[in-house]
Design a protein around this motif. Structure first.
Motif, PDB file in Angstrom:
ATOM      1  N   ALA A   1      24.551  -6.437  31.601  1.00 16.42           N
ATOM      2  CA  ALA A   1      25.101  -6.914  30.240  1.00 16.42           C
ATOM      3  C   ALA A   1      24.352  -6.260  29.066  1.00 16.42           C
ATOM      4  O   ALA A   1      24.647  -6.598  27.811  1.00 16.42           O
ATOM      5  N   SER A   2      23.150  -5.504  29.356  1.00 18.91           N
ATOM      6  CA  SER A   2      22.432  -4.695  28.325  1.00 18.91           C
ATOM      7  C   SER A   2      23.510  -3.644  27.479  1.00 18.91           C
ATOM      8  O   SER A   2      24.015  -2.937  28.111  1.00 18.91           O
ATOM      9  N   ARG A   3      23.332  -4.061  26.166  1.00 16.21           N
ATOM     10  CA  ARG A   3      24.340  -3.110  25.503  1.00 16.21           C
ATOM     11  C   ARG A   3      23.426  -1.842  24.781  1.00 16.21           C
ATOM     12  O   ARG A   3      22.288  -2.036  24.583  1.00 16.21           O
ATOM     13  N   GLU A   4      24.301  -0.807  24.926  1.00 16.99           N
ATOM     14  CA  GLU A   4      23.540   0.469  24.518  1.00 16.99           C
ATOM     15  C   GLU A   4      22.825   0.371  23.195  1.00 16.99           C
ATOM     16  O   GLU A   4      21.878   0.797  22.751  1.00 16.99           O
ATOM     17  N   GLU A   5      23.677  -0.066  22.192  1.00 17.63           N
ATOM     18  CA  GLU A   5      23.095  -0.395  21.127  1.00 17.63           C
ATOM     19  C   GLU A   5      21.749  -1.304  20.647  1.00 17.63           C
ATOM     20  O   GLU A   5      21.040  -0.900  19.844  1.00 17.63           O
ATOM     21  N   ASP A   6      21.665  -2.069  21.688  1.00 15.17           N
ATOM     22  CA  ASP A   6      20.532  -3.064  21.660  1.00 15.17           C
ATOM     23  C   ASP A   6      19.307  -2.223  22.182  1.00 15.17           C
ATOM     24  O   ASP A   6      18.102  -2.336  21.473  1.00 15.17           O
ATOM     25  N   ILE A   7      19.696  -1.324  23.203  1.00 11.33           N
ATOM     26  CA  ILE A   7      18.584  -0.473  23.789  1.00 11.33           C
ATOM     27  C   ILE A   7      18.066   0.575  22.828  1.00 11.33           C
ATOM     28  O   ILE A   7      17.010   0.835  22.363  1.00 11.33           O
ATOM     29  N   ASP A   8      19.093   1.076  21.905  1.00  6.27           N
ATOM     30  CA  ASP A   8      18.996   1.859  20.978  1.00  6.27           C
ATOM     31  C   ASP A   8      18.016   1.467  19.882  1.00  6.27           C
ATOM     32  O   ASP A   8      17.227   2.021  19.151  1.00  6.27           O
ATOM     33  N   GLY A   9      18.485   0.364  19.534  1.00  4.30           N
ATOM     34  CA  GLY A   9      17.498  -0.424  18.572  1.00  4.30           C
ATOM     35  C   GLY A   9      16.158  -0.950  18.767  1.00  4.30           C
ATOM     36  O   GLY A   9      15.318  -0.595  18.068  1.00  4.30           O
ATOM     37  N   LEU A  10      16.124  -0.982  20.312  1.00  7.55           N
ATOM     38  CA  LEU A  10      14.760  -1.176  20.639  1.00  7.55           C
ATOM     39  C   LEU A  10      13.805   0.038  20.754  1.00  7.55           C
ATOM     40  O   LEU A  10      12.820  -0.091  20.139  1.00  7.55           O
ATOM     41  N   ILE A  11      14.419   0.955  20.954  1.00  2.80           N
ATOM     42  CA  ILE A  11      13.771   2.510  21.026  1.00  2.80           C
ATOM     43  C   ILE A  11      13.508   2.872  19.859  1.00  2.80           C
ATOM     44  O   ILE A  11      12.327   3.262  19.563  1.00  2.80           O
ATOM     45  N   SER A  12      14.300   2.492  18.549  1.00  2.00           N
ATOM     46  CA  SER A  12      13.797   2.631  17.337  1.00  2.00           C
ATOM     47  C   SER A  12      12.724   2.066  16.687  1.00  2.00           C
ATOM     48  O   SER A  12      11.605   2.607  16.331  1.00  2.00           O
ATOM     49  N   ASP A  13      12.493   1.023  17.276  1.00  2.00           N
ATOM     50  CA  ASP A  13      11.377  -0.087  17.020  1.00  2.00           C
ATOM     51  C   ASP A  13      10.293   0.369  17.853  1.00  2.00           C
ATOM     52  O   ASP A  13       9.216   0.225  17.202  1.00  2.00           O
ATOM     53  N   ILE A  14      10.286   0.892  18.927  1.00  2.00           N
ATOM     54  CA  ILE A  14       9.172   1.260  19.486  1.00  2.00           C
ATOM     55  C   ILE A  14       8.473   2.655  19.000  1.00  2.00           C
ATOM     56  O   ILE A  14       7.535   2.821  18.652  1.00  2.00           O
ATOM     57  N   ASN A  15       9.730   3.542  18.578  1.00  2.00           N
ATOM     58  CA  ASN A  15       9.468   4.712  18.001  1.00  2.00           C
ATOM     59  C   ASN A  15       8.603   4.629  16.573  1.00  2.00           C
ATOM     60  O   ASN A  15       7.583   5.350  16.242  1.00  2.00           O
ATOM     61  N   ALA A  16       8.801   3.267  15.974  1.00  2.00           N
ATOM     62  CA  ALA A  16       8.280   3.019  14.823  1.00  2.00           C
ATOM     63  C   ALA A  16       6.972   2.227  14.885  1.00  2.00           C
ATOM     64  O   ALA A  16       6.420   1.831  13.691  1.00  2.00           O
ATOM     65  N   LEU A  17       6.531   2.161  16.095  1.00  2.82           N
ATOM     66  CA  LEU A  17       5.069   1.246  16.121  1.00  2.82           C
ATOM     67  C   LEU A  17       4.022   2.044  15.841  1.00  2.82           C
ATOM     68  O   LEU A  17       3.919   3.310  15.872  1.00  2.82           O
TER      69      LEU A  17
END
Lengths: 343, 343, 343, 343
Positions: free
Chosen positions: C327-343
């Motif tokens: 059920a994981s949505r691409e946009e949620d993963i992408d959002g999480l990836i942005s937040d990881i990049n911004a750590l």
């Protein structure tokens, strides 16, 4: 007070005590792999004319029943037994504690019939919900039964035939086997070895300090049986004590003589009760007698003897149990008979 | 072929299917600690007027019986139940597989009486060999029973009183509870909560896809119960599915309405059999009917309907079972009634 | 809050929900003998190229592990598993509750090696006290493991060969099998069917509401398996629900596509952590990732996401778990990836 | 061949054999409720200065461990023990067969530390998945341990304090307790009674034919314990045999003298190995010695003595075990010492 309430009130036969004393300082390996156990095994196999049998020695009856049944059954299988069977009625759920159900068959005399077994198993197989019901996979009987009755050779043969036709196991609990062996219409040791998958020869109630000898005939049951003994707490450290006792019991027919002694004294006692018009609750031809005493009789005999109270039958009568044992003395039986005559 | 052999032949009530669909993508924690389970718990506690109860959701009946009974008993204790009880007759020894004996009481109608419980327990306590016998420590009854009969409020009250006097637990299996709740002389949810130590509200047979709600009243039983659920395989990963279903069942009286529907259709069907002179093997006032059909009737109805064959009664008669369910349609029942009338 | 702590946070795949809805009023027999289960069985056997396999559907993982292991072992036998195995570490002693010991092998990555199995078994057999020690009789592995790692085809082949040489069983827990199947160096379904005695195909964590499909290859294990399911509480009344779900999963490669989806999103997420220099505690190529976060990272991500805390590593670091699911949505993963990049 | 491989190679102390002989024909009730058992219980309670203790006699160690642990734990609970503990390593899964997991703690010397217990329990309680993990509820230790080491008074006191703070039980297996009691820095019987919930005094390895005396201090554990004994097969028909033996052991300090004898001879033997430069694998101050012999030494000693081979250490060395027992003769020890000196 002279006691008759059971057949495990004293120690052991003098022959056994002597052998324990003589061997006391001999060093042997533990856990039943010593020369005494080996010798006892050979004697038992010879007595059973079953050279391929496996013989194991355990300490007591509940332990033996639990170990054999849990070793033989898969998780969804149960054991058929009379409602009055020891495993059903007097082992505090020891069989269930290994995960297995005891499947009961009604019985008035402690015995079950081949036809009951067949009907039970076929009914289970025909039931559309068979997978929701415990699968009967073994028959457990006692010889003699808990009520002193015995299976004749032909009865056992019929049960054995039924079990084999149905593909289920037959296990005979012989806690008091010496008494049954003493009758001429019951199966001999050789016949037990032919007709059963596994049975045991009781020592505790026939003059040993303790001990039951399990005779396994079925090949599948033999495999890894010593692991089962250990897991169920029956791997006796000084295992030689069992071997020494059973070697003595199977030397010079001591086991058979012990049974014959118990039976002869029981016969005398049975006649005394009968002659007095006292009836028996179970029709036992063996060393356990179940006379029904009225309150006056009960009171008089209680003053001098101990015996077991089985159940209150009605307002004036009680079912009692008197046992003879390897240690019962002729003079005590004769004294009791006099007192019965004088009731 | 229209089927009446059980009440679990279809999926779930439309209200439940709709809620499952609506919540499908909502994210929640697993294992029953989600908001849907919490809400369902609150609704059930409110319906039971038992704010201090603990409510747990399990998947099926055998799992629930096993988990509750194994959690409650010590190793030497057993559970009293009717001979026909589900745990005795139709769970493949699941209770014994947890180490406990089911202690059976005779019953002709699937019910047991307070007096039977009292006698059994007192006889055990009075037996000199009590330590050799499984200790009765819990009573298990089903409401309705496996034969469709029910305990009245006064009968349950008497059993409850007896259990409390004797210091043993009372557990009620409510796999088909909605049907019993629909009668005016049976205990309500509030009364069940007052009179029992633990009971469960069956969902599977009343319109849920699956699920049973266990209501624990006894403090000792509450402790560490979730460990028991996990150990017995009942800790459902997507536990919310149980919460969603029970929340729906306890919204707008859906559970009670479902029971009432099953009962109303069963009443119609019962009258039809009766009017035709067809007798019932068990006198069930609930949604399971056990008409005794003769061979001609059996053949005719079998052509069009499926129903369960319970047992062959005699050479010309068979006990059958017809169930109504949440999904039974009025027109199907009416069609069956016409066919009964035409027999 | 967007949740990544597990892969059982949502309901089921739309294809499954649709089929449940469509079939809701169809009447079928219960307990898994309906046409949907039959069809699902055929599809799974075809996918495994194992026409002689037996396929059974159970509700959850602990139930499946318990049922399979208890069905396969005799009382004195145990099952070899990694110290981190689910049956050892996270089933509240469910295996021991069936009477069997879990025999643990040390493992840093959640996997065990063929050589460890061989050494353990041979050491047991060589021990003079072997009868005092639980007999290893089965190997349990998870594919993927609890730490996300996988067995390659050659690793599994070696374990299988070792088990067969030693005469012990091989059981593979495939709760998250779809992920492992998605890699090109892991065993396929056909290879699993060739190399194991029994394995299961997990549904719960790959888009079903619930359900695990057990595939039994070993003839001895097939016998009476449905009794075992019933006894362990896994005989699902509305068994068709399992059939409907697995039929859907094995139609149009849905099961494989689901695994591929989870893996693709996990790959993206893995790269994001790596690119940021965040290390992984376990080297998982599957849908469970175990990044080691420092306290600042942990705090920032916690504000917006939920994920699981595995263990505190040292004063400033924590092992966490992020899972992707069907059920994981691409946009949620992408959002999480942005937040990881911004750590 | 003179045997040193264990301390259960012979029968029983002459004092015990004499008492068994003297009492052989005395009639008593069965199952441990006879005057000999009563007298032995009183002597043991006096020796422990624990008038409120319950004392029960069982036949062997595995049976005792199984009965005590299964009586004490609820289904989801496990027992903490050293990896080398008898219940973990050498009882064929007897504890698991009662449904309980043995939770192991690493140990190099056979002992566990209070701090290990505390850490294990607190880690479990802090784990978010605690309900998915077996709950530690009892600590099992052996005094002396399986490797001959002992707990000092202060070590046991610390473990006891930790258990009480954590609310878990402490159980001490005293199969060879007489040896530990013989040291001045170990807990006395009175201190054991103060610091533990239950412990047992081993007879089998200290001059009895068989028998272990369980001393229960914890009130909750006392309840219904005789049912447990019966269910686990330990309700000995001629229970008086256990009473007679323990009465003898606790008359004129025989138990303590026996331990002192074993220890004195072990000390002589230990010095002989040490003087020869032979190292010990475990640092045992009790009657089990674990010298590491090189192949030449092994061969020479094997010609004349039997001893147990524990494990192959490296290409030229083997860990062996030599035990002294109640029956070890000074001249045999002296002979062995001469042979060691001559190596």
């Amino acid at each position: 007070m002279i006691r008759f309430e059971s057949d495990y009130l004293e120690g052991a036969l003098p022959e056994i005590m002597a052998r324990l004393q003589e061997t006391n300082y001999v060093q042997t390996a533990g856990y039943g792999v010593d020369p005494y156990c080996d010798a006892a095994r050979e004697k038992i196999k010879a007595a059973c004319e079953a050279e391929n049998a496996d013989v194991h020695f355990l300490v007591g009856g509940t332990q033996t029943n639990t170990t054999v049944i849990a070793a033989a059954l898969r998780p969804h299988q149960g054991v058929l037994a009379a409602e009055s069977a020891h495993i059903e009625a007097h082992e505090t759920g020891a069989i269930e504690a290994t995960g297995h159900k005891v499947l009961t068959l009604p019985s008035l005399d402690g015995k079950i019939r081949a036809e009951q077994v067949r009907e039970y198993v076929l009914r289970h197989r025909a039931d559309e919900s068979f997978e929701h019901i415990v699968q009967p996979a073994m028959v457990y009987i006692s010889q003699p039964t808990e009520t002193g009755t015995v299976y004749s050779f032909s009865e056992l043969k019929e049960i054995s035939k039924t079990c084999r036709e149905l593909g289920i196991l037959l296990f005979v609990d012989g806690a008091r086997l010496a008494c049954a062996l003493s009758l001429d219409y019951t199966p001999t040791l050789q016949e037990l070895a032919e007709l059963t998958d596994v049975f045991y020869i009781g020592g505790t109630k026939h003059g040993a300090l303790f001990g039951e000898a399990v005779v396994i005939l079925n090949e599948d049951l033999k495999k890894d049986f010593r692991y089962m003994i250990k897991q169920r707490g029956g791997m006796f450290a000084k295992g030689r004590l069992l071997g020494i006792q059973f070697e003595a019991l199977f030397t010079d027919e001591l086991y058979f003589k012990t049974g014959a002694h118990e039976m002869r004294l029981a016969d005398k006692l049975r006649s005394a009760f009968s002659d007095k018009g006292i009836e028996f609750y179970y029709n036992s031809p063996t060393n356990q007698l179940f006379p029904v005493l009225n309150d006056a009789q009960l009171e008089k005999l209680s003053a001098k003897y101990s015996f077991s109270l089985q159940k209150r039958l009605d307002d004036g009568h009680t079912v009692t149990r008197f046992c003879t044992s390897w240690a019962s003395r002729e003079e005590d039986i004769d004294g009791l008979i006099s007192d019965i005559n004088a009731l």
